[in-house]
Design an enzyme around this catalytic site. Structure first.
Site, PDB file in Angstrom:
ATOM      1  N   LEU A  38      45.275  18.692 -60.759  1.00 31.16           N
ATOM      2  CA  LEU A  38      46.749  18.676 -60.738  1.00 31.16           C
ATOM      3  C   LEU A  38      46.895  18.313 -62.022  1.00 31.16           C
ATOM      4  O   LEU A  38      46.155  17.765 -62.649  1.00 31.16           O
ATOM      5  CB  LEU A  38      47.233  17.635 -59.676  1.00 31.16           C
ATOM      6  CG  LEU A  38      47.298  18.170 -58.264  1.00 31.16           C
ATOM      7  CD1 LEU A  38      47.611  16.999 -57.308  1.00 31.16           C
ATOM      8  CD2 LEU A  38      48.158  19.333 -58.033  1.00 31.16           C
ATOM      9  N   CYS A  42      49.194  19.530 -69.893  1.00 30.65           N
ATOM     10  CA  CYS A  42      49.123  17.989 -70.311  1.00 30.65           C
ATOM     11  C   CYS A  42      48.051  17.228 -70.105  1.00 30.65           C
ATOM     12  O   CYS A  42      47.343  16.786 -70.835  1.00 30.65           O
ATOM     13  CB  CYS A  42      50.593  17.395 -69.695  1.00 30.65           C
ATOM     14  SG  CYS A  42      50.551  15.668 -70.452  1.00 30.65           S
ATOM     15  N   ALA A 317      56.008  17.107 -72.922  1.00 29.64           N
ATOM     16  CA  ALA A 317      55.768  16.570 -71.413  1.00 29.64           C
ATOM     17  C   ALA A 317      57.026  15.918 -71.141  1.00 29.64           C
ATOM     18  O   ALA A 317      57.353  16.070 -69.959  1.00 29.64           O
ATOM     19  CB  ALA A 317      54.517  16.021 -71.211  1.00 29.64           C
ATOM     20  N   HIS A 441      57.841 -12.417 -84.066  1.00 29.59           N
ATOM     21  CA  HIS A 441      56.837 -12.309 -85.287  1.00 29.59           C
ATOM     22  C   HIS A 441      55.579 -12.679 -84.838  1.00 29.59           C
ATOM     23  O   HIS A 441      55.498 -13.691 -84.301  1.00 29.59           O
ATOM     24  CB  HIS A 441      57.474 -13.205 -86.460  1.00 29.59           C
ATOM     25  CG  HIS A 441      56.671 -13.392 -87.621  1.00 29.59           C
ATOM     26  ND1 HIS A 441      56.505 -12.236 -88.559  1.00 29.59           N
ATOM     27  CD2 HIS A 441      55.994 -14.316 -87.786  1.00 29.59           C
ATOM     28  CE1 HIS A 441      55.866 -12.605 -89.655  1.00 29.59           C
ATOM     29  NE2 HIS A 441      55.346 -13.781 -89.242  1.00 29.59           N
TER      30      HIS A 441
END
Ligand code: NAI
Length: 462
Positions: A38, A42, A317, A441
């Site tokens: 499956l 992609c 995708a 930061h």
């Protein structure tokens, strides 16, 4: 009684996400997939394997470029290409099995085989015919080639063959400086291949914000990629020991030839709808071979829907996934919707390039009054520590209302950094909203905040 409420044809990101969402919303769902695993292009031969090779080759690049600067000496990478490919295959396997698990968990039936639609409400898989109240086509796309250039997936390859080369080539010609050409070109350049990219347009990645594209080309050139722009490839001759690529320069029509072990054809993709039987059903197509749909992804034939690369819009995708979820919600009686104004686009090179919304060129064409806030990663402490200070963040905001209209980032983790801006845009935020949000930061994300500050009274570290 129909066998299913919904049958989805194709299990790529569009199809599998759609099937899972349909099942979650209480619809009895099956998904047809003919590939052995499956996940579609992609997961099997696209986004996921290319990201594995980009990650691995980036480590090689880091060793060469930066290890000794940090006092790490004596590391000489000896690239085992077979092992690198097997790592990539392992990553593919983990992902495709993950989708299989999700199907089982959500009770989506996998109908194994290639599907066709003999008539509305019916899907044929092998010798079996299943009935469904709704059919969703999510059949994806395939690579295109140029007239007269034959792909053998050995010497002349598409992205599919480029992921499976027998050896790392010493020279590669890439036709097309789009997303695929630059991602896979980068992989091989980092592994020692001499990469020559030939592009028809006068800049790389046509359609991208031009300032970002220029910087992108500069950085890639520094990394060793060679570019010939404004050149149309005419032919590839594979009769000799090396492939000969002939191209014509647009500026003077002069013809040139360059030799390579491997030629990657990356000139775009087209919708893949072969064998579905759409012609006999009378499903309307656009002149670009896409399935025509309305705002609710419905074709002109009742009960047949289409999403993803097979329809209009960017072949991405995540755009397919969002359409898959939207159509599932529509079929379940909800208000499924995709905001096409906020679809991010990312190129996973190093540095990454990420965009959302309007480019500066689009705003100029629209005659819109806008302001630009920019911040270079040179002013970002974390980026400097990580040898990742090449690049910048650019935010485009409405001149009067300060509303964010677009954002473009070239720099470290650009694809991830972009998403706070996507969320802000979904909420109709102003640049000031981003600028007033406390950012930790030291993080790369401070560069986003600084670009937002630059839309107002100015960045601090510029
Ligand atoms: P693309 O459309 O991005 O780029 C194709 C390039 O080839 C263009 O720059 C075009 O001008 C050039 N070209 C066309 N004919 C040519 C010729 N005769 N000579 C020289 N250059 C020529 O297509 P690409 O890279 O093949 O990707 C296909 C699709 O897959 C795209 O829609 C892309 O968005 C998607 N994709 C997305 C990825 C991501 O989001 N990271 C990764 C890989 C693919």
């Amino acid at each position: 009684m129909a066998d299913y409420d919904v049958i989805v044809i194709g299990s790529g990101p569009g199809g599998y996400v759609c099937a899972i969402r349909c099942a979650q919303l209480g619809l009895k769902t099956a998904c047809v997939e003919g590939r052995e695993t499956l996940g579609g292009t992609c997961l099997n031969i696209g986004c996921i394997p290319s990201k594995a090779l980009l990650h691995a080759s980036h480590q090689v690049h880091e060793v060469h470029e930066n290890f000794s600067k940090m006092g790490i000496n004596g590391v000489e990478p000896d690239v085992d290409w077979t092992q690198m490919k097997s790592y990539k295959d392992d990553v593919i396997g983990q992902n495709t099995k993950g989708v299989e698990f999700l199907f089982k968990k959500n009770k989506v039936d996998w109908l194994k085989g290639w599907g066709s639609i003999p008539e509305p409400g019916k899907v044929k898989v092998g010798d079996e015919i299943y009935s469904a109240k709704n059919i969703i086509i999510a059949s994806g796309s395939e690579a295109t080639s140029l007239p007269g250039i034959e792909i053998d997936e050995k010497t002349v390859v598409t992205s599919t063959g480029a992921l499976e080369l027998d050896a790392i080539p010493s020279e590669m010609v890439v036709i097309g400086a789009g997303v695929i050409g630059l991602e896979l070109g980068s992989v091989y350049a980092r592994l020692g291949t001499k990469v020559h990219v030939i592009e028809f347009m006068d800049g790389v990645t046509p359609g991208m914000d031009a300032e970002i594209a220029r910087q992108f080309q500069k950085i890639l050139t520094k990394q060793g990629l060679e570019f010939t722009l404004g050149a149309a490839v005419q032919s590839v001759d594979t009769s000799g020991k090396k492939a000969k690529v002939t191209y014509k320069l647009k500026k003077d029509d002069s013809e040139h030839t360059v030799e390579a072990d491997t030629v990657l054809v990356a000139t775009g993709r087209r919708p893949y709808t072969d064998g579905l039987g759409l012609g006999d059903l009378g499903v309307e197509m656009t002149n670009r071979g896409q399935i025509k749909t309305d705002d609710h992804y419905q074709t002109n034939v009742g009960g047949i829907y289409a999403i993803g690369d097979a329809i209009d819009g960017p072949m991405l995708a995540h755009k397919a996934e969002d359409e898959g979820m939207a159509v599932a919600e529509i079929l379940a009686g909800q208000a499924g919707h995709v905001n096409y104004g906020v679809i991010p686009g990312v190129i996973y090179t190093h540095p990454e390039v990420a965009s959302v919304g309007k480019t500066e060129e689009q705003l100029k064409d629209e005659g819109r009054a806008y302001k630009v806030g920019k911040f270079s990663f040179m002013g970002n402490g974390r980026a400097k520590a990580n040898f990742a200070a090449d690049g910048f963040v650019k935010i485009l905001a409405d001149k009067d209302t300060d509303r964010i209209l677009g954002a473009h980032i070239i720099g470290p983790m650009a694809g991830d950094l972009l998403h706070e801006i996507c969320v802000a845009m979904e909420f109709g935020a102003a640049a000031e909203d981003l600028a007033r949000t406390c950012h930790a930061h030291p993080t790369y994300s401070e560069a986003v905040r600084e670009a937002a500050l630059a839309c107002g009274d100015g960045a601090i570290h510029a």
